[in-house]
Scaffold this active site. Structure first.
Site, PDB file in Angstrom:
ATOM      1  N   TYR A  51       8.256  -5.764  -7.753  1.00 48.62           N
ATOM      2  CA  TYR A  51       9.457  -6.319  -8.377  1.00 48.62           C
ATOM      3  C   TYR A  51      10.061  -5.349  -9.388  1.00 48.62           C
ATOM      4  O   TYR A  51      11.235  -5.481  -9.750  1.00 48.62           O
ATOM      5  CB  TYR A  51       9.159  -7.640  -9.098  1.00 48.62           C
ATOM      6  N   HIS A 109      -0.627  -8.599  -2.082  1.00 43.71           N
ATOM      7  CA  HIS A 109       0.729  -9.092  -1.822  1.00 43.71           C
ATOM      8  C   HIS A 109       0.970  -9.435  -0.353  1.00 43.71           C
ATOM      9  O   HIS A 109       1.626 -10.432  -0.045  1.00 43.71           O
ATOM     10  CB  HIS A 109       1.758  -8.068  -2.306  1.00 43.71           C
TER      11      HIS A 109
END
Length: 276
Positions: A51, A109
């Protein structure tokens, strides 16, 4: 009366409503949204290496008048950092950016690219044993990925973070999680805002003088799924927070359960084959 942190249900100690920060990549906006959420009562903050906002999340936590030990903080190791050495090095970098000595939950992830269960999860076990991470999580894992991970981990697999909302209800994965003592955490719980203006959510929202996002979040809560909606403005952060006061009837829950629309919002080329 506005909800307080004590009003947030927990799943094995994890607040079931949190703040997601995906695509919250303007530094000042991210700092302010994290600070606003925490001071409003949120106690669960979710970010990820990819991010690009871990430093801003850390600054928001630092600015908020909330003790670090009261915050459940999660981040994720990206798919090009999943070798044994890279997991250790990138997690240390994440901690530095976040300004913390530990994270409450560290996720793999995706089961993709550099992910090799034996080597990747050996590093996660080491971080867990060193108390650098308090829980091990996975994200975008199908049941067979979780089963395989458990074969390689000494630490328990605590949670699986997946896309889940009224238009992608994840019935099979929810059943699996229930049977395997696995917490489900929903990203994109508002279907990237597509719940707004969508029936039957609009009709249910009108009955409660609520918003469609609040209905979607209340439905997930009824299903035992933790939600981490992304929001940047105080208005949206508050609207999501006030979903905690909404209680759906059995008939309303069944109406949402009966939605047949299937709309996966996140499906990269490296996603699980089962998503094809």
């Amino acid at each position: 009366m506005a909800p307080t942190p004590a009003d947030v249900p927990t799943a094995d100690g994890v607040p079931m409503l949190g703040l997601g920060t995906w695509e919250n990549d303007d530094y000042d906006d991210c700092v302010q949204s994290v600070k606003t959420a925490l001071e409003m009562g949120y106690r669960h903050i979710d970010t990820a290496q990819i991010y690009g906002n871990e430093a801003a999340v850390g600054e928001g936590i630092e600015q908020a008048d909330v003790p670090r030990e009261d915050i459940f903080l999660a981040t994720k190791v990206w798919i090009d950092q999943l070798s044994y050495d890279d997991v250790l090095a990138s997690t240390e970098e994440s901690l530095e950016k976040l300004g913390t000595e530990y994270v409450d939950l560290l996720y793999v992830h995706w089961p993709a690219r550099e992910y090799e269960p034996a080597e990747t999860l050996r590093a996660f076990d080491e971080l867990y044993d060193d108390d650098v991470i308090h829980r091990v999580g996975v994200s975008n894992f199908e049941p067979h990925h979780v089963d395989e991970a458990r074969e390689h981990l000494d630490a328990p697999v605590f949670a699986d973070q997946v896309e889940c909302h009224p238009f992608l209800q994840q019935e099979e994965l929810r059943e699996y999680a229930d049977s395997e003592s696995l917490e489900l955490v929903a990203y994109s719980p508002l279907a990237r805002s597509d719940v707004i203006g969508a029936e039957p959510l609009t009709e249910i929202a009108a009955e409660h003088d609520a918003s469609e996002p609040q209905v979607a979040l209340a439905w997930l809560r009824e299903k035992g799924v933790t939600a981490i909606p992304k929001a940047t403005s105080e208005e949206h952060i508050r609207d999501n927070w006030e979903s905690l006061t909404l209680e759906l009837s059995d008939d309303e829950i069944e109406t949402i359960d009966a939605i047949t629309r299937k709309d996966r919002k996140v499906n990269p080329g490296f996603g699980p084959d089962a998503w094809e």
